[in-house]
Design an enzyme around this catalytic site. Structure first.
Site, PDB file in Angstrom:
ATOM      1  N   ASP A 165      -5.703   1.184  -7.009  1.00  0.00           N
ATOM      2  CA  ASP A 165      -7.026   0.805  -6.501  1.00  0.00           C
ATOM      3  C   ASP A 165      -7.553   1.814  -5.485  1.00  0.00           C
ATOM      4  OD1 ASP A 165      -5.224   0.178  -4.486  1.00  0.00           O
ATOM      5  OD2 ASP A 165      -5.432  -1.971  -4.708  1.00  0.00           O
TER       6      ASP A 165
ATOM      7  N   ASN B 250      -2.636 -13.397   0.353  1.00  0.00           N
ATOM      8  CA  ASN B 250      -3.303 -14.419  -0.473  1.00  0.00           C
ATOM      9  C   ASN B 250      -2.879 -14.334  -1.948  1.00  0.00           C
ATOM     10  OD1 ASN B 250      -4.551 -12.092  -1.342  1.00  0.00           O
ATOM     11  ND2 ASN B 250      -6.641 -12.739  -0.864  1.00  0.00           N
TER      12      ASN B 250
ATOM     13  N   HIS C  71      -2.966 -11.623  -3.888  1.00  0.00           N
ATOM     14  CA  HIS C  71      -3.677 -10.663  -4.741  1.00  0.00           C
ATOM     15  C   HIS C  71      -2.750  -9.550  -5.227  1.00  0.00           C
ATOM     16  CE1 HIS C  71      -5.260  -7.882  -1.245  1.00  0.00           C
ATOM     17  NE2 HIS C  71      -4.021  -7.586  -1.565  1.00  0.00           N
TER      18      HIS C  71
ATOM     19  N   GLU D 295      -8.495 -10.289  -6.408  1.00  0.00           N
ATOM     20  CA  GLU D 295      -8.471 -11.372  -5.426  1.00  0.00           C
ATOM     21  C   GLU D 295      -8.454 -12.736  -6.116  1.00  0.00           C
ATOM     22  OE1 GLU D 295      -7.989 -10.523  -2.493  1.00  0.00           O
ATOM     23  OE2 GLU D 295      -9.426  -9.102  -1.664  1.00  0.00           O
TER      24      GLU D 295
HETATM   25  P1  PGA Z   1       0.488  -4.261   2.414  1.00  0.00           P
HETATM   26  O1  PGA Z   1      -0.616  -4.651   1.360  1.00  0.00           O
HETATM   27  O2  PGA Z   1       1.563  -3.534   1.667  1.00  0.00           O
HETATM   28  O3  PGA Z   1      -0.216  -3.380   3.382  1.00  0.00           O
HETATM   29  O4  PGA Z   1       1.002  -5.540   3.017  1.00  0.00           O
HETATM   30  C1  PGA Z   1      -0.256  -5.211   0.148  1.00  0.00           C
HETATM   31  C2  PGA Z   1      -1.466  -5.741  -0.558  1.00  0.00           C
HETATM   32  O5  PGA Z   1      -2.424  -6.180   0.106  1.00  0.00           O
HETATM   33  O6  PGA Z   1      -1.464  -5.753  -1.795  1.00  0.00           O
END
Ligand code: PGA
Length: 241
Positions: free
Chosen positions: A67, A136, A138, A143
């Site tokens: 992404d 959450n 995702h 999302e």
């Molecule tokens: P993080 O993000 O590795 O910074 O916790 C993971 C994500 O939001 O997919």
């Protein structure tokens, strides 16, 4: 799903790097799907260490990132382009032409997304996809929603994600409110998937991912339907199991 509970973040990082290294040893021209964020940083450091010790050769490896923030130029310090170059690519012998990253400022968003899907297919599909997980649930920037896009697309970030990523930016106004992400179908087409999670704040998402009903409201639950998924998590992330 194959669930591996490691003692701590360092163990996750080392084990994940070994999985990547084994994959590349077995197939020199492996197509990797890569994630950004806090979680995979330790794995990338370990991969760099292994490269420096002569244990991995990235010269034929191809990568696709999950992404990118919409509206951030590659040179923006918070872009995932910038993150990937500084965290991994500039330290290893990967060829520039084998690195695929979404352009956060495309002239034509639809064309950018379609082209990305085309390029993944043209390279034979993703052999091993590395994933983090949002608090959450995702995946990438897919999302929670009543429906999920299958292919690479533009997405509105949830309030939760904007808050979770706010500490990277000077103020909340600066955080992009949209992103381009591989779709759930793009991710599910990867031949193998390894999801990394560390820390108590991921424990509820991990519990739902493993035990919850498959639901687009917790996108990671969809991994239950994939034939080759490993969850590499630490004790804190496993604390709700
Ligand atoms: P993080 O993000 O590795 O910074 O916790 C993971 C994500 O939001 O997919």
């Amino acid at each position: 799903m194959n669930i591996v509970i490691a003692n701590n973040y360092q163990e996750i990082s080392i084990q994940a790097a070994r999985l990547v290294a084994d994959q590349i040893t077995n197939k020199k021209n492996t197509v990797l799907g890569l994630a950004s964020g806090q979680t995979p940083i330790g794995m990338y450091q370990e991969l760099i260490n292994m490269f420096k010790r002569g244990k991995i050769d990235f010269s034929e490896v191809v990568t696709f990132n999950l992404d990118e923030y919409y509206g951030l130029a590659p040179e923006h310090p918070q872009s995932y382009y910038y993150y990937m170059w500084n965290t991994l690519f500039k330290h290893i012998n990967i060829k520039k032409e084998n690195i695929y990253l979404l352009n956060g400022m495309p002239e034509n968003i639809k064309q950018e997304c379609n082209q990305y899907e085309y390029l993944i297919q043209k390279n034979g599909g993703i052999d091993l996809q590395i994933l983090g997980i949002g608090d959450n649930g995702h995946l990438g920037f897919n999302e929670p929603a009543i429906g999920l896009n299958s292919k690479t697309h533009l997405v509105n970030l949830s309030e939760e994600t904007i808050q979770a990523n706010s500490h990277y930016f000077n103020n909340i106004q600066e955080i992009p409110k949209q992103a381009i992400t591989m779709g759930i179908g793009t991710i599910m087409k990867a031949k193998k998937i390894v999801l990394l999670a560390s820390g108590r704040k991921k424990s509820h998402a991990i519990e739902k991912t493993i035990n919850g009903p498959v639901s687009t409201e917790v996108p990671a639950t969809i991994l239950q339907l994939h034939p080759d998924v490993k969850l590499l998590i630490d004790k804190e992330a496993a604390s709700q199991l």
